[in-house]
Design a protein around this motif. Sequence first.
Motif, PDB file in Angstrom:
ATOM      1  N   UNK A 154       5.969  -1.260  -6.369  1.00 11.51           N
ATOM      2  CA  UNK A 154       5.584  -2.657  -6.607  1.00 11.51           C
ATOM      3  C   UNK A 154       6.651  -3.682  -6.240  1.00 11.51           C
ATOM      4  N   UNK A 155       7.932  -3.467  -6.540  1.00  5.53           N
ATOM      5  CA  UNK A 155       8.913  -4.521  -6.234  1.00  5.53           C
ATOM      6  C   UNK A 155       9.061  -4.812  -4.745  1.00  5.53           C
ATOM      7  N   UNK A 156       8.552  -3.931  -3.890  1.00  3.20           N
ATOM      8  CA  UNK A 156       8.790  -4.063  -2.450  1.00  3.20           C
ATOM      9  C   UNK A 156       7.503  -4.337  -1.674  1.00  3.20           C
ATOM     10  N   UNK A 157       6.422  -4.597  -2.362  1.00  4.26           N
ATOM     11  CA  UNK A 157       5.151  -4.891  -1.705  1.00  4.26           C
ATOM     12  C   UNK A 157       4.720  -6.289  -2.115  1.00  4.26           C
ATOM     13  N   UNK A 158       4.591  -7.157  -1.146  1.00  6.42           N
ATOM     14  CA  UNK A 158       4.241  -8.543  -1.431  1.00  6.42           C
ATOM     15  C   UNK A 158       2.721  -8.721  -1.397  1.00  6.42           C
ATOM     16  N   UNK A 159       2.268  -9.747  -2.077  1.00  2.00           N
ATOM     17  CA  UNK A 159       0.844 -10.040  -2.087  1.00  2.00           C
ATOM     18  C   UNK A 159       0.189  -9.624  -3.385  1.00  2.00           C
ATOM     19  N   UNK A 160      -1.103  -9.878  -3.459  1.00  2.00           N
ATOM     20  CA  UNK A 160      -1.869  -9.642  -4.680  1.00  2.00           C
ATOM     21  C   UNK A 160      -2.463  -8.238  -4.640  1.00  2.00           C
ATOM     22  N   UNK A 161      -1.659  -7.265  -5.014  1.00  2.00           N
ATOM     23  CA  UNK A 161      -2.109  -5.870  -5.002  1.00  2.00           C
ATOM     24  C   UNK A 161      -1.872  -5.244  -6.371  1.00  2.00           C
ATOM     25  N   UNK A 162      -2.836  -4.478  -6.829  1.00  2.00           N
ATOM     26  CA  UNK A 162      -2.652  -3.709  -8.064  1.00  2.00           C
ATOM     27  C   UNK A 162      -1.946  -2.416  -7.686  1.00  2.00           C
ATOM     28  N   UNK A 163      -0.773  -2.195  -8.231  1.00  2.00           N
ATOM     29  CA  UNK A 163       0.031  -1.041  -7.828  1.00  2.00           C
ATOM     30  C   UNK A 163       0.339  -0.203  -9.063  1.00  2.00           C
TER      31      UNK A 163
ATOM     32  N   UNK B 132      -4.466   7.592   6.882  1.00  2.00           N
ATOM     33  CA  UNK B 132      -3.373   6.655   6.636  1.00  2.00           C
ATOM     34  C   UNK B 132      -3.058   6.651   5.147  1.00  2.00           C
ATOM     35  N   UNK B 133      -1.802   6.823   4.759  1.00  2.00           N
ATOM     36  CA  UNK B 133      -1.451   6.661   3.341  1.00  2.00           C
ATOM     37  C   UNK B 133      -1.581   5.196   2.971  1.00  2.00           C
ATOM     38  N   UNK B 134      -2.129   4.905   1.828  1.00  2.00           N
ATOM     39  CA  UNK B 134      -2.417   3.514   1.503  1.00  2.00           C
ATOM     40  C   UNK B 134      -2.596   3.336   0.004  1.00  2.00           C
ATOM     41  N   UNK B 135      -2.678   2.091  -0.397  1.00  2.00           N
ATOM     42  CA  UNK B 135      -3.224   1.757  -1.700  1.00  2.00           C
ATOM     43  C   UNK B 135      -4.741   1.843  -1.595  1.00  2.00           C
ATOM     44  N   UNK B 136      -5.402   2.030  -2.712  1.00  2.00           N
ATOM     45  CA  UNK B 136      -6.850   2.166  -2.662  1.00  2.00           C
ATOM     46  C   UNK B 136      -7.548   0.845  -2.366  1.00  2.00           C
ATOM     47  N   UNK B 137      -6.794  -0.262  -2.245  1.00  2.00           N
ATOM     48  CA  UNK B 137      -7.408  -1.504  -1.765  1.00  2.00           C
ATOM     49  C   UNK B 137      -7.341  -1.621  -0.251  1.00  2.00           C
ATOM     50  N   UNK B 138      -6.799  -0.591   0.428  1.00  2.00           N
ATOM     51  CA  UNK B 138      -6.755  -0.558   1.875  1.00  2.00           C
ATOM     52  C   UNK B 138      -5.423  -0.921   2.486  1.00  2.00           C
ATOM     53  N   UNK B 139      -4.431  -1.323   1.702  1.00  2.00           N
ATOM     54  CA  UNK B 139      -3.123  -1.685   2.246  1.00  2.00           C
ATOM     55  C   UNK B 139      -2.380  -0.434   2.696  1.00  2.00           C
ATOM     56  N   UNK B 140      -2.045  -0.364   3.985  1.00  2.00           N
ATOM     57  CA  UNK B 140      -1.352   0.803   4.523  1.00  2.00           C
ATOM     58  C   UNK B 140       0.064   0.892   3.962  1.00  2.00           C
TER      59      UNK B 140
END
Length: 506
Positions: free
Chosen positions: A271-280, A334-342
């Motif tokens: 989380x500290x290294x991913x910008x934007x509105x993502x649930x991590x 592709x490894x990703x968050x489940x919201x689609x962010x690679x």
Amino acid sequence: MTVPSAGDLVDAVQAHVDTVLEHARDDYGDESTPLLVDALDATTLSGVEYDGRDVADGHLSNFALQQSFLRALLALSEVTGEKRYRSRAETLVSWMFENASDDTGLLYWGGHAAYDLDADDIVVGKSDHELKFEYPFYKFCYEVAPEATREFVSAFWNAHVLDWTTLDFNRHGAWNASMGDLWDHEYEGGNVFFWGDGLTFVNTGSDLYYAAGVLADLAEEDEPLTWAKRLARRYIETRQEPGISGYQFSQHASYCKGPEIRGDRAQYQFAPYIHGDHRIFEGTLFRPRPIVQRQQLALAERLGERGSAFAQWAMEELRAWREAAYHPDENEFVPMLTDGLSLEGFVIRREGYFGPKGRVIGPIEAGPDFLWTYARAYRVTGDDLCYATTRDIAAGLGLGDIGTPEERPTMDFDMDPVAVGPELLSALLELYRASGDDRYLNAASRIGGRLLDNRESGLFTDTDGMAVLDNPTPLALLRLASARKGDPLDTLPKPVGKRRSPNGGI
């Protein structure tokens, strides 16, 4: 390479099974049991001190690791007509229920418990009861001991579920836990990703709902199936826009970096290294385990209309993986968050659960386990996208172009598989069952021939030269033999496969 006949396949499996029954028997300690040691050295044919589930040192008999062998015993009796194999399997099941369970019927097996043949006693490792991606052979257990099987499934849920209103559960379950209201509990549901007391990993969650679903079929009861669907749906409720489910549906304050830092381990490292509105959270990392969807499809086939939701959820998941994450040119997800962010190329900057500092997150190889699952999905549902994915993965694994259902190649497709194993064989048998096309059966037979060539001292071994009893190869070959003879495969136990994590990813 000579393509083996059905008789060759049966003879090879029978030789393997007879060797195991002879040399893996319990001649350790002071007392003799009907149990088998978990692994043999193929060179010396002696038992190996093999611990496949983090239990203890010694000559162990962990019945959870022997479910593939149990299925092979039943299949061998079906194929050969020799009742001695079924009789041996019945003895093993009866002994376990009578001698290796706690006061509630919970078996000492799986992740942290086994029978120590040297000490002639149960041995419990560092924690409590655990099953992860095991899916035991409940159908046969129920045939041998219906009440004991019912008690086990009830005790399994009772020991692991911490809060029935939300279905918060832990992968570890306490032995001898007082039996509560079980299926009579009230269920509320509510939001996912709540902070709970357990780690709701799908490796145990799917084992829980699979057990309840099978019991509902065997005992013709509705309550276990109701709870099985509730638990399975909790993972569906974690889906975000692409439709990919989380590996867990709650959060837990785990050790992130030693005892001084506790919290959600994914949040700590990502989380500290991913910008934007993502649930991590741990539950929003794409961590595909195709054995889950394969077993959902197995439940759907077993339960018929009562289990249609499992097929629907499996198909939704597999389609989402294809559309959001799969790259056919590389045969990778592709490894990703489940919201689609690679997350491909993400460099881990903090030491923790998901890797050391400096680890680079790589793509997820679409290996034979994925092929098997997509092929089964196509057979069960006829879904075109699942077939297209099966075709792409087959090409990526070196099987050549299997064509389309309408226009398959006029000649046998070229085969130079990068990996030969029971998963690949099982995938081809799924396609053969779906189509009736002998080219799939011929390809499966060639894979079977390669597996026969890889034996040592007549035993099917792993890469370390050990014959482990959870090897799914013998059962896969017996199913191939039945297909070669034109016998219906539904009369034989359904294979599960070995639990494993895909290469790459998170």
